[in-house]
Motif scaffolding. Structure first.
Motif, short mmCIF file in Angstrom:
data_model
loop_
_atom_site.label_atom_id
_atom_site.label_comp_id
_atom_site.label_asym_id
_atom_site.label_seq_id
_atom_site.Cartn_x
_atom_site.Cartn_y
_atom_site.Cartn_z
N CYS A 99 -0.18 -40.16 -9.84
CA CYS A 99 -1.12 -39.64 -9.11
C CYS A 99 -2.34 -40.59 -8.97
N CYS A 100 -3.09 -40.83 -10.13
CA CYS A 100 -4.24 -41.43 -10.14
C CYS A 100 -4.12 -42.82 -10.42
N LYS B 276 -3.81 -38.17 -5.19
CA LYS B 276 -4.27 -37.77 -6.26
C LYS B 276 -4.26 -36.13 -6.26
N CYS B 277 -3.34 -35.36 -6.73
CA CYS B 277 -3.27 -34.07 -6.51
C CYS B 277 -2.54 -33.66 -7.77
N SER C 271 -6.58 -37.51 1.48
CA SER C 271 -6.20 -36.57 2.52
C SER C 271 -5.87 -35.35 2.10
N LEU C 272 -5.40 -35.02 0.63
CA LEU C 272 -5.01 -33.77 0.31
C LEU C 272 -6.12 -32.76 -0.11
N LYS C 273 -7.25 -33.33 -0.03
CA LYS C 273 -8.41 -32.32 -0.26
C LYS C 273 -8.65 -31.48 0.67
N MET D 80 2.95 -27.11 0.12
CA MET D 80 3.15 -28.25 -0.84
C MET D 80 4.05 -28.04 -1.95
N GLU D 81 4.95 -28.88 -2.28
CA GLU D 81 5.95 -28.79 -3.35
C GLU D 81 5.34 -29.43 -4.52
N TYR D 82 5.30 -29.12 -5.69
CA TYR D 82 4.67 -29.59 -6.90
C TYR D 82 6.00 -29.94 -7.83
N ILE D 83 5.61 -30.93 -8.80
CA ILE D 83 6.47 -31.27 -9.89
C ILE D 83 6.07 -31.36 -11.23
N THR D 84 6.61 -30.89 -12.26
CA THR D 84 6.03 -30.96 -13.59
C THR D 84 6.58 -32.05 -14.21
N ILE D 85 5.97 -32.80 -15.07
CA ILE D 85 6.30 -34.11 -15.64
C ILE D 85 6.98 -33.67 -16.85
#
Length: 247
Positions: free
Chosen positions: A17-18, A53-54, A84-86, A1-6
Motif C-alpha cells: 500500500c504505502c 494507501k488503505c 482517492s480511497l479517502k 471494498m474487499e480486504y486482504i490480510t497479509i
C-alpha cells in the motif's frame, strides 16, 4: 471494498500500500522483511484489495516496537487511508475489523499514537475522538497515547524513556526502524546529504523489538533529535532536511 490480510504465504505477491514498487525495491523488501519477522509476534496487516494507501497494521502491545506499558491491549502501528480511497468509510471498516479481532483474541482494548495537532504518519486526533478514543498518557514532546478500552483495566502508559524523550548526544541523531518502508530510501539520502554538507549527523537503526521498546522516543519508526532534544517524526528528503537546518 474487499480486504486482504497479509500472511507469510501471500506477502510476496501482495503490495503493501504505502510503497507500490516491486519487491526488489529497497523500500518494499525492507518493510516485508520486517513484517515477516513480526508476523510470528501476532502482527496483523489488513489492506484494501484495490492498490493504494488503505490499510491497518496492528500487533499485541507487548510485541509492539514502541516503549509503552499496555497489558492486554492491541497496539495499532498504522491506520492509513488517503488519495482517492479517502472519504468512503474505509478507515471505519479497518478500525472496526481491528476491534472485532482484538475482542476475539481476548484483548481489553486498543491503543495508538497521536498528538494534539495532526502530525505526519500519526492518527488524526479528531477521528480518534469521534471513534471514542481518549488520551491515557502524553510525552513531553506532545506525542500522546490514545486508548479505546473494552472493559475496565489499567490504561496504557509510556515508559519513562518515551515520556521524557531526550538523548545525551550532540548534533543530529535519527532513530528509525524498517517498520516504515520509506526509510529504506530516505535515510540513506539523508546520510549522503549530511556527508556532502559536513553536517554532524548520526543514524541509530533499531533492529529488534527489545531495542525499540527501550528507545528514548515515543515514535521509533522515525525520530530526529538535535543536541539531545526531539525535533520531529516527519520524514525528510534532502530539501526538507537542509531547510530544517537553516532554520
Amino acid at each position: 471494498m474487499e480486504y486482504i490480510t497479509i500472511t507469510k504465504e501471500n506477502i510476496e505477491q501482495e503490495h503493501i500500500c504505502c510503497a507500490l514498487s516491486k519487491n526488489n525495491d529497497i523500500q518494499v523488501s525492507s518493510k516485508k522483511k520486517w513484517m515477516k519477522e513480526c508476523l510470528d509476534d501476532g502482527l496483523v496487516f489488513i489492506k484494501s484489495k484495490e492498490r493504494g494507501k488503505c490499510f491497518i497494521e496492528y500487533v499485541p502491545a507487548q510485541n509492539a516496537w514502541i516503549p509503552i506499558i499496555a497489558k492486554d491491549y492491541m497496539y495499532i502501528n498504522c491506520l492509513w487511508v488517503s488519495g482517492s480511497l479517502k472519504g468512503h468509510g474505509y478507515a471505519n471498516d479497518l478500525l472496526d475489523a481491528c476491534i472485532r479481532d482484538s475482542q476475539a483474541k481476548g484483548m481489553k482494548g486498543i491503543c495508538i499514537l497521536s498528538s494534539a495537532k495532526k502530525k505526519p504518519f500519526l492518527a488524526d486526533p479528531k477521528f480518534l475522538k469521534y471513534k471514542g478514543f481518549s488520551i491515557s498518557d502524553e510525552s513531553d514532546n506532545g506525542i500522546s497515547l490514545w486508548h479505546l478500552s473494552f472493559e475496565e483495566t489499567a490504561l496504557p502508559i509510556f515508559k519513562a524513556c518515551a515520556k521524557h524523550p531526550h538523548i545525551n548526544e550532540k548534533g543530529y541523531v535519527l532513530y528509525y526502524t524498517n517498520q516504515c518502508p520509506f526509510n529504506g530510501k530516505y535515510v540513506p539520502l539523508l546520510v549522503e546529504c549530511a556527508n556532502k554538507h559536513n553536517i554532524d549527523f548520526k543514524t541509530v537503526k533499531l533492529t529488534s523489538k527489545k531495542e525499540a521498546q527501550n528507545a528514548p522516543t515515543p515514535i521509533t519508526n522515525y525520530a530526529l533529535f538535535y543536541n539531545g532534544d526531539y525535533l520531529t517524526n516527519e520524514q525528510m528528503n534532502e530539501k526538507k532536511f537542509l531547510k530544517l537546518i537553516n532554520q
